[in-house]
Design an enzyme around this catalytic site. Structure first.
Site, mmCIF file in Angstrom:
data_model
loop_
_atom_site.group_PDB
_atom_site.id
_atom_site.type_symbol
_atom_site.label_atom_id
_atom_site.label_comp_id
_atom_site.label_asym_id
_atom_site.label_seq_id
_atom_site.Cartn_x
_atom_site.Cartn_y
_atom_site.Cartn_z
ATOM 1 N N GLY A 33 0.832 -1.208 0.000
ATOM 2 C CA GLY A 33 0.000 0.000 0.000
ATOM 3 C C GLY A 33 0.860 1.249 0.000
ATOM 4 O O GLY A 33 2.052 1.183 -0.299
ATOM 5 N N ASN A 34 0.273 2.390 0.310
ATOM 6 C CA ASN A 34 1.044 3.643 0.363
ATOM 7 C C ASN A 34 0.418 4.609 1.363
ATOM 8 O O ASN A 34 -0.600 4.299 1.976
ATOM 9 C CB ASN A 34 1.149 4.251 -1.041
ATOM 10 C CG ASN A 34 -0.196 4.590 -1.627
ATOM 11 O OD1 ASN A 34 -0.889 5.479 -1.147
ATOM 12 N ND2 ASN A 34 -0.594 3.862 -2.673
ATOM 13 N N ARG A 35 1.037 5.764 1.536
ATOM 14 C CA ARG A 35 0.656 6.689 2.609
ATOM 15 C C ARG A 35 -0.482 7.653 2.250
ATOM 16 O O ARG A 35 -0.763 8.578 3.003
ATOM 17 C CB ARG A 35 1.859 7.527 3.025
ATOM 18 C CG ARG A 35 2.914 6.758 3.745
ATOM 19 C CD ARG A 35 3.950 7.718 4.321
ATOM 20 N NE ARG A 35 5.235 7.079 4.490
ATOM 21 C CZ ARG A 35 5.539 6.297 5.522
ATOM 22 N NH1 ARG A 35 4.641 6.074 6.472
ATOM 23 N NH2 ARG A 35 6.722 5.739 5.600
ATOM 24 N N SER A 36 -1.096 7.487 1.105
ATOM 25 C CA SER A 36 -2.179 8.406 0.730
ATOM 26 C C SER A 36 -3.312 8.347 1.756
ATOM 27 O O SER A 36 -3.716 7.273 2.183
ATOM 28 C CB SER A 36 -2.711 8.023 -0.647
ATOM 29 O OG SER A 36 -3.871 8.771 -0.934
#
Ligand code: CTP
Ligand code: CA
Length: 226
Positions: A33-36
């Site tokens: 995933g990512n930090r958005s």
């Protein structure tokens, strides 16, 4: 914020907004995933609804509350591939796409169908990843003359140079360039620069994401009527 209070300038328009981060499965229990946070995309969806548009919010992982608004249809997608399928399907019946989502650039070459287990002898793990499809580029490539496609560019360095490259390579009408070297993730404020196909560059001062969302939609609206 009041000076931005517009009438329903986007009435009769259908706008697709993507928000949040995609998740690419590694195995049944893990993902990349990512930090958005989804804040920017959700602010845009809300502002578009306030301006009278019919909004379809296609979202992945978000850490903030989703809007509750009868003018906003909510669709959750997990992987970048699911998001691509949904965006393509909805864009065929829409006027504008705003790609605020942080789409994964890489996914597993093959998703494991069982949970990957640790082995006593195994000190490292190698995952083989392959590139995902570029949603923005795919959609921009097939758009009709009246349709408008807006992308973001998240950069830590050479902001304008990289954003210009994305504007041309992806074929977006507008790119919202965003310096992500200071942590913007989850912040209420942001500082963006707007790039257009005609070479115009507008550097906006730091503002709340809500105000940026409104200004961006006014910009999009002017763009559609020029
Ligand atoms: N984007 C997309 N599909 C992808 C990757 C990105 O539609 N598979 C969109 C994003 O939603 C954003 C724009 O492309 O609107 C730019 O994303 P960004 O991550 O800044 O650029 P990339 O082209 O992915 O390049 P890089 O991450 O290497 O800078
Ligand atoms: Ca990327």
């Amino acid at each position: 914020e009041n000076f931005l209070q517009q009438e329903e300038i986007l009435k009769d328009k259908t706008i697709i907004v993507t928000a949040g981060g995609t998740e690419e499965a590694i195995d049944p229990v893990r993902f990349i995933g990512n930090r958005s946070s989804g804040k920017m995309g959700i602010s845009i969806a809300q502002a578009a609804a306030e301006m009278g548009a019919k909004v379809k919010l296609i979202y992945g992982n978000v850490t903030v509350a989703l809007p509750q608004d009868e003018k906003i249809e909510l669709y959750h997608t997990a992987s970048s591939e699911e998001m691509l399928t949904k965006v393509k399907h909805e864009f065929a019946k829409s006027d504008v796409l705003i790609m605020a989502a942080a789409v994964a650039d890489w996914k597993m070459a093959k998703v494991a169908d069982h949970k990957l287990k640790k082995q006593a002898y195994q000190a490292t793990l190698k995952l083989t990843l392959v590139k995902t499809k570029d949603i923005l580029r795919e959609v921009a490539k097939h758009k009709n003359p009246g349709q408008l496609v807006v992308g973001f560019a998240a950069e830590t360095n050479d902001l304008l140079k990289n954003a210009e490259k994305k504007l041309h390579e992806k074929g977006a009408d507008l790119i919202v360039a965003n310096d992500v070297s200071q942590n913007v993730f989850g912040n209420d404020n942001d500082k963006v620069t707007i790039l257009k196909q005609d070479g115009t560059i507008d550097e906006w001062p730091e503002m709340s994401k809500k105000v940026i969302a409104k200004k961006l939609l006014i910009y999009v609206n002017n763009f559609m009527h020029k």
